[in-house]
Design an enzyme around this catalytic site. Structure first.
Site, mmCIF file in Angstrom:
data_model
loop_
_atom_site.group_PDB
_atom_site.id
_atom_site.type_symbol
_atom_site.label_atom_id
_atom_site.label_comp_id
_atom_site.label_asym_id
_atom_site.label_seq_id
_atom_site.Cartn_x
_atom_site.Cartn_y
_atom_site.Cartn_z
ATOM 1 N N HIS A 1 48.183 22.130 -38.648
ATOM 2 C CA HIS A 1 47.000 21.330 -38.333
ATOM 3 C C HIS A 1 45.767 22.084 -38.779
ATOM 4 O O HIS A 1 45.744 23.320 -38.709
ATOM 5 C CB HIS A 1 46.940 21.076 -36.819
ATOM 6 C CG HIS A 1 46.041 19.944 -36.465
ATOM 7 N ND1 HIS A 1 44.694 20.108 -36.300
ATOM 8 C CD2 HIS A 1 46.295 18.634 -36.279
ATOM 9 C CE1 HIS A 1 44.155 18.943 -36.009
ATOM 10 N NE2 HIS A 1 45.095 18.023 -36.002
ATOM 11 N N ASP B 1 52.417 14.318 -34.618
ATOM 12 C CA ASP B 1 53.322 13.436 -35.355
ATOM 13 C C ASP B 1 54.775 13.891 -35.336
ATOM 14 O O ASP B 1 55.651 13.161 -35.778
ATOM 15 C CB ASP B 1 52.858 13.328 -36.815
ATOM 16 C CG ASP B 1 51.605 12.494 -36.929
ATOM 17 O OD1 ASP B 1 51.511 11.496 -36.211
ATOM 18 O OD2 ASP B 1 50.712 12.856 -37.713
ATOM 19 N N HIS C 1 47.772 12.786 -42.908
ATOM 20 C CA HIS C 1 47.034 12.433 -41.679
ATOM 21 C C HIS C 1 47.973 11.583 -40.822
ATOM 22 O O HIS C 1 49.042 12.032 -40.456
ATOM 23 C CB HIS C 1 45.751 11.725 -42.118
ATOM 24 C CG HIS C 1 44.720 11.511 -41.049
ATOM 25 N ND1 HIS C 1 44.782 12.071 -39.803
ATOM 26 C CD2 HIS C 1 43.578 10.760 -41.055
ATOM 27 C CE1 HIS C 1 43.730 11.693 -39.095
ATOM 28 N NE2 HIS C 1 42.987 10.892 -39.828
HETATM 29 N N1 ACO Z 1 54.752 23.131 -44.026
HETATM 30 C C1 ACO Z 1 54.773 24.283 -44.755
HETATM 31 N N2 ACO Z 1 53.696 25.009 -45.022
HETATM 32 C C2 ACO Z 1 52.527 24.591 -44.524
HETATM 33 C C3 ACO Z 1 52.427 23.415 -43.750
HETATM 34 C C4 ACO Z 1 53.601 22.682 -43.501
HETATM 35 N N3 ACO Z 1 53.565 21.569 -42.772
HETATM 36 N N4 ACO Z 1 51.137 23.235 -43.377
HETATM 37 C C5 ACO Z 1 50.462 24.262 -43.913
HETATM 38 N N5 ACO Z 1 51.303 25.082 -44.585
HETATM 39 C C6 ACO Z 1 50.961 26.348 -45.259
HETATM 40 C C7 ACO Z 1 50.238 26.092 -46.564
HETATM 41 O O1 ACO Z 1 51.152 26.037 -47.639
HETATM 42 C C8 ACO Z 1 49.336 27.292 -46.635
HETATM 43 O O2 ACO Z 1 50.100 28.403 -47.027
HETATM 44 P P1 ACO Z 1 49.468 29.531 -48.006
HETATM 45 O O3 ACO Z 1 48.372 30.151 -47.197
HETATM 46 O O4 ACO Z 1 50.603 30.437 -48.303
HETATM 47 O O5 ACO Z 1 48.964 28.803 -49.211
HETATM 48 C C9 ACO Z 1 48.916 27.526 -45.185
HETATM 49 O O6 ACO Z 1 50.006 27.005 -44.408
HETATM 50 C C10 ACO Z 1 47.623 26.815 -44.787
HETATM 51 O O7 ACO Z 1 47.749 25.429 -45.120
HETATM 52 P P2 ACO Z 1 46.565 24.493 -45.578
HETATM 53 O O8 ACO Z 1 47.122 23.393 -46.393
HETATM 54 O O9 ACO Z 1 45.482 25.329 -46.181
HETATM 55 O O10 ACO Z 1 46.051 23.951 -44.200
HETATM 56 P P3 ACO Z 1 45.125 22.684 -43.976
HETATM 57 O O11 ACO Z 1 44.338 22.936 -42.752
HETATM 58 O O12 ACO Z 1 44.378 22.330 -45.215
HETATM 59 O O13 ACO Z 1 46.193 21.516 -43.744
HETATM 60 C C11 ACO Z 1 47.604 19.920 -42.747
HETATM 61 C C12 ACO Z 1 46.474 20.948 -42.520
HETATM 62 C C13 ACO Z 1 47.195 18.924 -43.824
HETATM 63 C C14 ACO Z 1 47.843 19.162 -41.458
HETATM 64 C C15 ACO Z 1 48.888 20.695 -43.179
HETATM 65 O O14 ACO Z 1 49.277 21.592 -42.162
HETATM 66 C C16 ACO Z 1 50.034 19.751 -43.542
HETATM 67 O O15 ACO Z 1 50.120 19.297 -44.682
HETATM 68 N N6 ACO Z 1 50.942 19.445 -42.541
HETATM 69 C C17 ACO Z 1 52.012 18.504 -42.811
HETATM 70 C C18 ACO Z 1 51.481 17.090 -42.693
HETATM 71 C C19 ACO Z 1 51.220 16.696 -41.255
HETATM 72 O O16 ACO Z 1 52.037 16.911 -40.369
HETATM 73 N N7 ACO Z 1 50.047 16.061 -41.048
HETATM 74 C C20 ACO Z 1 49.650 15.550 -39.749
HETATM 75 C C21 ACO Z 1 48.494 16.351 -39.207
HETATM 76 S S1 ACO Z 1 48.080 15.765 -37.603
HETATM 77 C C22 ACO Z 1 47.227 14.348 -37.925
HETATM 78 O O17 ACO Z 1 46.563 14.186 -38.916
HETATM 79 C C23 ACO Z 1 47.347 13.286 -36.965
#
Ligand code: ACO
Length: 421
Positions: free
Chosen positions: A300, A356, A261
């Site tokens: 996201h 971010d 987050h």
């Molecule tokens: N890098 C690589 N792969 C990713 C990323 C990433 N940053 N984000 C998602 N994916 C992939 C997952 O591995 C998944 O792949 P799969 O379908 O092959 O298993 C797919 O994309 C979907 O990802 P989920 O984790 O199911 O998506 P979710 O909506 O639960 O997660 C989140 C969203 C937590 C923001 C995620 O994208 C992440 O971890 N990003 C990196 C952390 C980040 O930047 N957080 C800040 C968010 S903005 C905020 O909170 C202010």
């Protein structure tokens, strides 16, 4: 085509039809079918837990509005205090409302001496500022016993003023403590962002640069609210038990702290530093695709397009670098973005830079240590949390938050005496 949904319980043949409004149907439909029927929805992927009139987000098209106003227009024309008022009270303030609001916020910036001396002095010398900030919010509430009068509009307004006004003071206090600098008192002649920068950096002669003051204000505007994210949900859940707003805000800040987050801005800078050179970008992206970690600052839950805030922050970064000099990590970030946006792994999953991805680079150029990044996010998010708190308390549909569970443990069994196990 009717705007209704009909659900049939095949076990009983019972059917219920309910309206779909704005893509949402009430869960009461399920209770009508069978009061013991629940939806399994981990992480609330398909659950709207409230009706809210504060922030509109269209993740597919990269749209973000506060109370109907596009974020791009607010970032260009308004100030954070105007935006905080808008979020809280539903409309942009007129001149006299803004004057009163700014005066009131400015005159609540000081904190009790015991917060600064006794409370903060109890932390270990290398305490993380975000851990200190979370604790400070909870502790602050102990100075205001009237905070418990949450159904008294006047008291609510007072706590809103206090929390918005004191958030930068607490943040600067946490930073100064962690680097061993004496605390610098708020200067009520300065704007909200300038006062914060002054409390952070003032040693001897120091004057806030107007470009940096404006950049800070824009960052505050962009981070002020983002509807039902993890932190805001924590705020609403805790506040639903009628806890005071300081305790609820501490819970919201704790949720924000996580690296998935608000902690992601810190993780991005650590990631870029670890990558180190432009040549190492492709190998890093390959590692991410193989599941060795995530590309921080990408992806996201709601945005399946470029986060509009990331676009504005990228532009603001260039304004800041003109004053501070370019952050050497910028080139790595640009190369990483370019590589990821051309790669089918990221394209297919609709993973774009989020808020971010670039904010950490600005924070670093402004001189903030990496540990402070999430605190910088929490300062403006306070207005969003409080707007949701206020909305929740006036919402007749709301009760104490209490989801159901799908029990997966053992069936009833008899106690076995210690010697027989
Ligand atoms: N890098 C690589 N792969 C990713 C990323 C990433 N940053 N984000 C998602 N994916 C992939 C997952 O591995 C998944 O792949 P799969 O379908 O092959 O298993 C797919 O994309 C979907 O990802 P989920 O984790 O199911 O998506 P979710 O909506 O639960 O997660 C989140 C969203 C937590 C923001 C995620 O994208 C992440 O971890 N990003 C990196 C952390 C980040 O930047 N957080 C800040 C968010 S903005 C905020 O909170 C202010």
């Amino acid at each position: 085509m009717p705007d209704t949904i009909t659900i049939t319980d095949d076990r009983t043949g019972k059917t219920v039809t309910v309206p779909i409004t704005d893509g949402v149907f009430p869960s009461s439909a399920l209770r009508e079918l069978d009061k013991n029927l629940f939806i399994y929805d981990p992480a609330f992927l398909s659950t709207a837990a409230c009706r809210s009139a504060i922030t509109y987000l269209d993740g597919d098209n990269g749209v973000l509005h506060y109370r109907g106003y596009p974020i791009e227009q607010l970032a260009e024309h308004s100030t954070y205090l105007e935006v905080a008022y808008l979020l809280l009270y539903g409309d942009l303030p007129n001149e006299s409302q803004l004057k009163t609001w700014s005066y009131e916020v400015t005159h609540h910036t000081f904190i009790h001496e015991n917060m600064r001396k006794r409370f903060v002095d109890g932390f270990h010398y290398d305490a993380h500022p975000m851990g200190m900030f979370i604790s400070a919010l909870g502790a602050l509430g102990t100075f205001y016993n009237d905070a418990k009068n949450i159904f008294d509009a006047e008291s609510r307004h007072k706590q809103i003023l206090r929390l918005i006004a004191k958030a930068p003071t607490l943040a600067a206090m946490c930073h100064r403590f962690s680097v061993g600098l004496p605390f610098f008192l708020p200067d009520n002649s300065l704007s909200y962002p300038a006062n914060f920068l002054n409390m952070m950096w003032k040693i001897g002669e120091y004057e806030v640069h107007p470009t940096l003051e404006r950049a800070m204000d824009v960052l505050f505007i962009l981070h002020a609210d983002h509807e039902q994210n993890c932190g805001t949900t924590a705020m609403r859940v805790v506040a639903s038990s009628n806890a005071d707003p300081y305790s609820a805000a501490a819970a919201a800040a704790a949720a924000l702290y996580g690296p998935l987050h608000g902690g992601a801005n810190e993780a991005v800078v650590r990631m870029l530093t670890e990558i180190g050179t432009l040549d190492d970008v492709p190998a890093f992206v390959d590692d991410v695709k193989e599941g060795k970690g995530r590309l921080m600052g990408f992806g996201h839950r709601v945005y399946k397009n470029y986060d509009p805030r990331a676009r504005i922050i990228k532009q603001t970064a260039y304004d800041v670098f003109e004053v501070t000099g370019k952050n050497p990590l910028l080139d790595i970030a640009l190369k990483l973005e370019e590589t990821a946006l051309e790669d089918p792994y990221f394209v297919d999953r609709k993973l774009y830079p989020n808020v971010d991805f670039y904010s950490g680079l600005i924070y670093q150029a402004l001189g903030f240590p990496v540990d402070m990044f999430t605190v910088l996010f929490a300062i403006p998010r306070m207005s969003g949390w409080l707007a949701h708190w206020d909305e929740l308390l006036g919402d007749k549909d709301q009760k104490i938050s209490r989801p159901r569970q799908w029990y997966a443990g053992p069936a009833e069994r008899d106690y076995v005496k210690l010697g027989d196990r």
